[in-house]
Design a protein around this motif. Sequence first.
Motif, mmCIF file in Angstrom:
data_model
loop_
_atom_site.group_PDB
_atom_site.id
_atom_site.type_symbol
_atom_site.label_atom_id
_atom_site.label_comp_id
_atom_site.label_asym_id
_atom_site.label_seq_id
_atom_site.Cartn_x
_atom_site.Cartn_y
_atom_site.Cartn_z
ATOM 1 N N PHE A 99 -65.462 15.216 68.317
ATOM 2 C CA PHE A 99 -64.965 14.818 66.931
ATOM 3 C C PHE A 99 -64.215 13.526 67.017
ATOM 4 O O PHE A 99 -64.167 13.048 65.817
ATOM 5 C CB PHE A 99 -63.849 16.035 66.575
ATOM 6 N N CYS A 102 -65.319 10.146 64.652
ATOM 7 C CA CYS A 102 -65.065 10.242 63.226
ATOM 8 C C CYS A 102 -63.589 9.633 62.717
ATOM 9 O O CYS A 102 -63.335 9.251 61.944
ATOM 10 C CB CYS A 102 -65.303 11.293 62.560
ATOM 11 N N VAL A 103 -62.655 9.654 63.815
ATOM 12 C CA VAL A 103 -61.367 9.167 63.512
ATOM 13 C C VAL A 103 -60.823 7.495 64.200
ATOM 14 O O VAL A 103 -59.861 7.070 64.078
ATOM 15 C CB VAL A 103 -60.142 10.002 64.200
ATOM 16 N N ARG A 157 -70.936 8.860 64.805
ATOM 17 C CA ARG A 157 -69.489 8.723 64.178
ATOM 18 C C ARG A 157 -69.376 9.948 63.354
ATOM 19 O O ARG A 157 -68.250 10.468 63.454
ATOM 20 C CB ARG A 157 -69.228 7.388 63.293
ATOM 21 N N TRP A 158 -70.280 10.608 62.703
ATOM 22 C CA TRP A 158 -70.045 11.569 61.684
ATOM 23 C C TRP A 158 -70.820 12.965 62.104
ATOM 24 O O TRP A 158 -70.449 14.020 61.446
ATOM 25 C CB TRP A 158 -70.919 11.244 60.373
ATOM 26 N N TYR A 161 -67.680 15.365 62.502
ATOM 27 C CA TYR A 161 -67.105 15.483 61.369
ATOM 28 C C TYR A 161 -67.727 16.884 60.897
ATOM 29 O O TYR A 161 -66.938 17.695 60.348
ATOM 30 C CB TYR A 161 -66.985 14.339 60.382
ATOM 31 N N ASN A 162 -68.989 16.847 60.587
ATOM 32 C CA ASN A 162 -69.726 18.207 60.242
ATOM 33 C C ASN A 162 -69.661 19.401 61.247
ATOM 34 O O ASN A 162 -69.495 20.278 60.732
ATOM 35 C CB ASN A 162 -71.322 17.755 59.810
ATOM 36 N N THR A 207 -71.962 20.483 53.538
ATOM 37 C CA THR A 207 -72.138 18.957 54.506
ATOM 38 C C THR A 207 -73.346 18.094 54.032
ATOM 39 O O THR A 207 -73.310 16.984 54.441
ATOM 40 C CB THR A 207 -72.351 19.566 55.823
ATOM 41 N N SER A 211 -72.848 14.311 53.322
ATOM 42 C CA SER A 211 -73.322 13.359 54.154
ATOM 43 C C SER A 211 -74.389 12.443 53.315
ATOM 44 O O SER A 211 -74.537 11.303 53.690
ATOM 45 C CB SER A 211 -74.287 13.954 55.028
#
Length: 281
Positions: A99, A102-103, A157-158, A161-162, A207, A211
């Motif tokens: 995770f 994504c931050v 990166r993402w 997140y998903n 998602t 996305s």
Amino acid sequence: MGWLFILLAVVGIGLFYFYPMLRALLLSFQSGMGSNLEYAGLDNYIRLFSDPTFIAALTNTFIYLLVQVPVMIILALFFSVLLNDATLKFKGFFRTAIFLPCVTSLVAYAVIFKYLFGVDGLINQFLLELSLISEPLNWLSDPVLAKITIIAAITWRWTGYNMIFYLSALQNIDRSMYEASKIDGATSFQRFFYITVPMLKPIILFTSIISTIGTLQIFDEIMNITNGGPGNATLSISMYIYNLSFEYSPDFGYAATVSYVIVILIVILSLIQFKVAGDDK
């Protein structure tokens, strides 16, 4: 009293969301340099079909969409199922590690990827050590390899997140369903396709839509890794809007027209995804 409580929020949303959208729509029917604008009717929309740079940007954006979004959704599903296993140790560490990208700062991670995929970067050194290539690849100078670099960056990166959405949904599925399927002799693959995927269907739809929206608006990675090059091979619609507004001679009317292409695409693709998912609500 109810309207009084939400009045401030309604005014804020109207002022900062709907008013700019309306102004951008009106602006798309105007033409001129800078602030010297005049009504142009549908000229800007007609211009889209004969603009090779816009067509290149649209094609690139669809390539990112068609390749990156399915790969990211599948990876997020795989990691979520794997990290939802009750017998797996150090789950918290692995969840945090996946995770964490994504931050991170968009600019910082994009610059890191630019150096990783440079001619003398770590990726080329790693491939040379494994004897998979005989000479360093020009990842950022080759049209195909540059697209692969952008797709790899977005996916890195993402995906996490998903994954968080899927993990949350998986923990709400009744464990007795899996236990009953085991008693009936269902394999792991059967449990995944006949229990997990159907139960996650609303989250998969959600998602997929967010996305799709994010990919259609992609800007930071392209700006900081390839700057749209080589020869517009990685240029996205959002970056073209930026160039029309600030890099080329300012043409805000045409830039607004291109921006509404993103709006139209988001609406159409979202409706298609709802239809394919069988959700008519």
